[in-house]
Design an enzyme around this catalytic site. Structure first.
Site, PDB file in Angstrom:
ATOM      1  CD  GLU A  96       5.872   1.211  -2.576  1.00  0.00           C
ATOM      2  OE1 GLU A  96       6.695   0.322  -2.257  1.00  0.00           O
ATOM      3  OE2 GLU A  96       5.817   2.311  -1.991  1.00  0.00           O
ATOM      4  CB  CYS A 122      10.214   3.880   2.303  1.00  0.00           C
ATOM      5  SG  CYS A 122      11.405   5.203   2.085  1.00  0.00           S
ATOM      6  CG  HIS A 157       9.166   3.552  -2.064  1.00  0.00           C
ATOM      7  ND1 HIS A 157       8.106   3.666  -1.195  1.00  0.00           N
ATOM      8  CD2 HIS A 157      10.010   4.559  -1.769  1.00  0.00           C
ATOM      9  CE1 HIS A 157       8.294   4.716  -0.404  1.00  0.00           C
ATOM     10  NE2 HIS A 157       9.447   5.271  -0.727  1.00  0.00           N
TER      11      HIS A 157
HETATM   12  N1  GLN Z   1      10.696  10.029   5.891  1.00  0.00           N
HETATM   13  C1  GLN Z   1      11.612   8.997   5.593  1.00  0.00           C
HETATM   14  C2  GLN Z   1      12.859   9.509   4.883  1.00  0.00           C
HETATM   15  O1  GLN Z   1      12.848  10.596   4.348  1.00  0.00           O
HETATM   16  C3  GLN Z   1      10.958   7.924   4.750  1.00  0.00           C
HETATM   17  C4  GLN Z   1      10.551   8.391   3.397  1.00  0.00           C
HETATM   18  C5  GLN Z   1       9.534   7.491   2.741  1.00  0.00           C
HETATM   19  O2  GLN Z   1       8.903   6.672   3.368  1.00  0.00           O
HETATM   20  N2  GLN Z   1       9.332   7.659   1.452  1.00  0.00           N
HETATM   21  O3  GLN Z   1      13.868   8.851   4.835  1.00  0.00           O
END
Ligand code: GLN
Length: 532
Positions: free
Chosen positions: A499, A375, A497
């Site tokens: 995970e 992410c 994600h």
């Molecule tokens: N801050 C980044 C976004 O909002 C990544 C978010 C995250 O890693 N969950 O896109």
């Protein structure tokens, strides 16, 4: 539907969530279908806006719910998919009741905690319990009441449980109280805190059927006898839950203690033999070990619990013990990076620590160290590539406020001013390019993974990034979802994600690929040879 309600005594942090998940697992291994509800007695509607350094990871469900990390434990231990409704908070309960009051649903009555809030709590538990899991409605619903008995916050929930106990046939509910049995300076195990917390529970009209006592070492019969006598619980129903080297062994420990028979007898269910599949999955021998550096601004394990577990799942499938080293994004040295077999840059928000994370990605890219970006880690990998290879020195994310935004706000996120539950959340399909690392790892081109973000790779920069050699191997038609570098042992990052979809018996493909590469490096890496 049978209910197993788990309450906590003495103090928080006893591993009530793992205990709840483990009890569910024991029954699931006996062929019962299990669902689970977590009650969080705070006023937030959900965990989405809470600081992970205080409350631990925000877990993301397939329906996009941002929930307490215990739902992650339930999904991993029970191998099921839960929904936002399985996390009941004070905020949700009150909001529903207040909305109904405004509609006029209670016209004429005084709206009160009892019965209106408690009725809504019971209804929420019933709704969540009745939601189909796997192939239909579950046989048993685990209900974990967050907090410690005696807290003001959890009172209405425990009152609702007390009412349920009166309303349900005796055999349809078991109350399990999880407490702490500390060891004093003489090495004796002390039962007094347990006695007191059971007393607190009794004052609320609840008597436990089973006591699970957490302790550093197994509790002997004499200690059990004492708890049994003081707390009116049969000695067989006093279960010792000593701290295990690995959370996945907790069900095995509870098995040894005979919890399954005590519980099935209480619930009027037939005694059954346990399927050994869980044992086989979690007790694998390791033939090697890797150390993975996780670069983050929080040095707290609970913040990255799903990543830690996903690494463990992949490692176990590969007979490889994974050790995680927390690398402080703001203060690490290059020596810290040299000691690890692979680098993970996890999800995150805001600009603190980003330069350190980007430097770690440069190190991984240039020194051919296996790298997995998740992410925020994906977005930072794109920024690093734009800076280091494309030559855009001030490449940045719009989230940081200044620079050239190679990562920009998602168009549909523009103008959103409310922060709770408004990100791009939950399951969305991703299409993978077949002849890429991502395509090979998943072994298919269409996948479904969980998301939680507001920003994306700025479409304006995609052609230049690709020309410079960055491969976008996954996308959703418009948005870039996976990037990788071809001339590298393992350099992969995902906007989603993975995970959150990793399970002990089905590790997540990006993690399996990453740990495999780390293990290869561990065996062949130059500094390993130097160390002998
Ligand atoms: N801050 C980044 C976004 O909002 C990544 C978010 C995250 O890693 N969950 O896109």
């Amino acid at each position: 539907m049978k209910y197993i309600v788990v309450t906590g005594g003495v103090m928080s942090g006893l591993g009530k969530g793992i205990t709840t998940a483990s009890i569910g697992r024991i029954l699931k291994s006996r062929g019962y279908s299990i669902t689970a509800v977590k009650i969080d007695p705070y006023l937030n509607i959900d965990a989405g806006t809470m600081n992970p350094a205080q409350h631990g990871e925000v877990y993301v469900l397939s329906d996009g719910g941002e929930v307490d990390l215990d739902l992650g434990n339930y999904e991993r231990f029970l191998d099921i998919e839960l929904s936002s409704d399985h996390n009941i908070t004070t905020g949700k309960v009150y909001r529903t009741v207040i909305d109904r009051e405004r509609k006029g649903d209670f016209l004429g009555s005084t709206v009160q905690i009892i019965p209106h809030i408690t009725d809504e709590i019971k209804a929420s538990i019933g709704r969540a319990a009745g939601k189909p899991v796997e192939n239909g409605t579950a046989d048993i619903c685990m209900v974990e009441v967050g907090g410690t008995v005696g807290d003001i916050e959890s009172m209405p929930f425990l009152e609702a449980v007390r009412q349920m106990r009166g309303e349900l046939p005796l055999q349809d509910m078991a109350l399990i109280h999880v407490t702490l049995v500390p060891v004093d300076t003489m090495g004796d195990m002390k039962t007094k805190p347990t006695q007191h917390s059971v007393k607190a529970l009794r004052e609320l009209g609840l008597a436990p059927d089973i006591i699970v006592a957490r302790s550093v070492r197994p509790m002997g019969e004499a200690t059990k006898k004492k708890i049994s006598a003081f707390c009116d619980v049969r000695q067989k129903a006093v279960i010792s839950a000593a701290t295990m080297p690995d959370i996945y062994q907790v069900p095995l420990e509870l098995e040894r203690e005979g919890l399954a028979d005590v519980l099935t007898d209480h619930l009027g269910l037939e005694r059954r033999e346990a399927d050994p599949a869980w044992y086989r999955t979690v007790m694998k021998e390791y033939t090697g070990r890797v150390t993975i550096g996780l670069v983050s601004k929080y040095g707290i394990e609970d913040v990255y619990i799903s990543i830690k577990e996903a690494l463990k799942h992949a490692g176990r499938a590969l007979a490889t013990e994974v050790q995680i080293r927390w690398i402080d994004a703001e203060h690490y040295t290059s020596a810290d990076l040299e000691e690890v077999d692979g680098i993970v840059v996890p999800g995150g928000f805001g600009s603190r620590g980003i330069e350190g994370k980007i430097r770690a990605i440069t190190h991984a890219r240039e020194n051919r160290v296996p790298f997995l970006g998740l992410c925020f880690g994906f977005q930072l990998a794109v920024i690093e590539y734009a800076r280091g290879v494309l030559g855009i020195a001030d490449a940045a994310s719009e989230e940081f406020g200044s620079g050239t935004f190679v990562v920009a706000i998602l168009p549909e996120q523009k103008g959103i001013d409310q922060l709770g539950g408004t990100m791009h959340l939950g399951n969305y399909p991703v299409m993978l390019e077949p002849d890429t690392l991502a395509g090979r790892l998943y072994g298919r081109t269409d996948i479904l993974e969980r998301h939680r973000h507001r920003y994306e790779v700025n479409p304006q920069f995609i052609p230049d990034l690709e020309k410079a050699g960055l491969v976008f191997s996954g996308h959703n038609g418009v948005r870039m979802e996976v990037c990788e570098i071809t001339d590298h042992p393992f350099f992969l990052a995902t906007q989603f994600h993975p995970e959150f979809n990793s399970r002990p018996a089905h590790p997540s493909p990006p993690f399996t690929g990453f740990v495999t590469a780390c293990r290869e490096r561990h065996g062949n890496g130059p500094q390993r040879e130097r160390r002998g």
